[in-house]
Design a protein around this motif. Sequence first.
Motif, mmCIF file in Angstrom:
data_model
loop_
_atom_site.group_PDB
_atom_site.id
_atom_site.type_symbol
_atom_site.label_atom_id
_atom_site.label_comp_id
_atom_site.label_asym_id
_atom_site.label_seq_id
_atom_site.Cartn_x
_atom_site.Cartn_y
_atom_site.Cartn_z
ATOM 1 N N GLN B 2 0.918 -1.331 -0.139
ATOM 2 C CA GLN B 2 -0.079 -0.121 0.098
ATOM 3 C C GLN B 2 0.684 1.233 0.064
ATOM 4 O O GLN B 2 1.694 1.217 0.628
ATOM 5 N N SER B 25 -4.653 7.268 -1.800
ATOM 6 C CA SER B 25 -4.232 5.812 -1.657
ATOM 7 C C SER B 25 -4.278 4.714 -3.000
ATOM 8 O O SER B 25 -4.817 4.901 -3.633
ATOM 9 N N SER B 26 -3.077 3.950 -2.824
ATOM 10 C CA SER B 26 -2.959 3.101 -3.959
ATOM 11 C C SER B 26 -4.143 1.966 -4.033
ATOM 12 O O SER B 26 -4.314 1.347 -5.082
ATOM 13 N N THR B 27 -4.761 1.618 -2.657
ATOM 14 C CA THR B 27 -5.492 0.732 -2.559
ATOM 15 C C THR B 27 -6.711 1.190 -1.678
ATOM 16 O O THR B 27 -6.744 2.406 -1.037
ATOM 17 N N THR B 28 -7.823 0.813 -1.761
ATOM 18 C CA THR B 28 -9.059 1.050 -0.999
ATOM 19 C C THR B 28 -8.712 0.984 0.564
ATOM 20 O O THR B 28 -8.300 0.034 0.996
ATOM 21 N N LYS B 70 -10.706 6.055 -1.491
ATOM 22 C CA LYS B 70 -9.183 5.962 -1.805
ATOM 23 C C LYS B 70 -8.453 7.303 -1.543
ATOM 24 O O LYS B 70 -7.392 7.513 -1.885
ATOM 25 N N SER B 93 -5.526 -0.162 5.339
ATOM 26 C CA SER B 93 -5.899 -0.976 4.425
ATOM 27 C C SER B 93 -7.191 -1.655 4.481
ATOM 28 O O SER B 93 -7.375 -2.014 5.699
ATOM 29 N N SER B 94 -7.895 -1.965 3.468
ATOM 30 C CA SER B 94 -9.195 -2.825 3.583
ATOM 31 C C SER B 94 -8.852 -3.952 3.410
ATOM 32 O O SER B 94 -9.880 -4.834 3.733
ATOM 33 N N VAL B 95 -7.757 -4.597 3.105
ATOM 34 C CA VAL B 95 -7.317 -6.043 2.660
ATOM 35 C C VAL B 95 -7.268 -6.671 4.138
ATOM 36 O O VAL B 95 -6.576 -6.279 5.053
#
Lengths: 113, 114
Positions: B2, B25-28, B70, B93-95
Amino acid sequence: EAGVVQSPRYKIIEKKQPVAFWCNPISGHNTLYWYRQNLGQGPELLIRYENEEAVDDSQLPKDRFSAERLKGVDSTLKIQPAELGDSAVYLCASGHRGSYEQYFGPGTRLTVT
Amino acid sequence: GQQVMQIPQYQHVQEGEDFTTYCNSSTTLSNIQWYKQRPGGHPVFLIQLVKSGEVKKQKRLTFQFGEAKKNSSLHITATQTTDVGTYFCAGRSSVSGSARQLTFGSGTQLTVLP
């Protein structure tokens, strides 16, 4: 309520020497974080503890860095041996488990010559 | 991994002018936090945003979280000399598996000229 305490505030060492930083979190905070902040950058997480367990140390350079939080309260971060690129501010933060707020200490500014 | 990017890196404003810093951000993200760091000081938590499109206000500060979760922004109305410092966003991160790690942006250093 006393804040996060860190010592020393400043440290100058020669490369290849060992160095240790100490952190006393806010009373009752289960979660403790160590961050490194380079000049002009945001803090980067090194390690996170939940009580005495290191639950995220994926960013810790384990060849030279080590950390411990033996009784789930105070914590020590060690570098051995230090390299020139380790010069930075090392920040400790704490928080309640399950809470999103992190409370940062004043940091230790490390200079490696 | 991220990445969280902030612009601008530096901003000089005249006292009374408005100021905005942007975070991408590069990710959600599951949530985003904002911190303020005074010169020579340590980061101090300002606020957390969680919901898509959320807007929160703290006096002259307005925080916004993008619809896609994002990006985010911090807007200060009528800056004062006490607003001087570096403003960091920090995204979570949402991951799954990295749920509690915050990734900080590189910050926007605000100078307010009297």
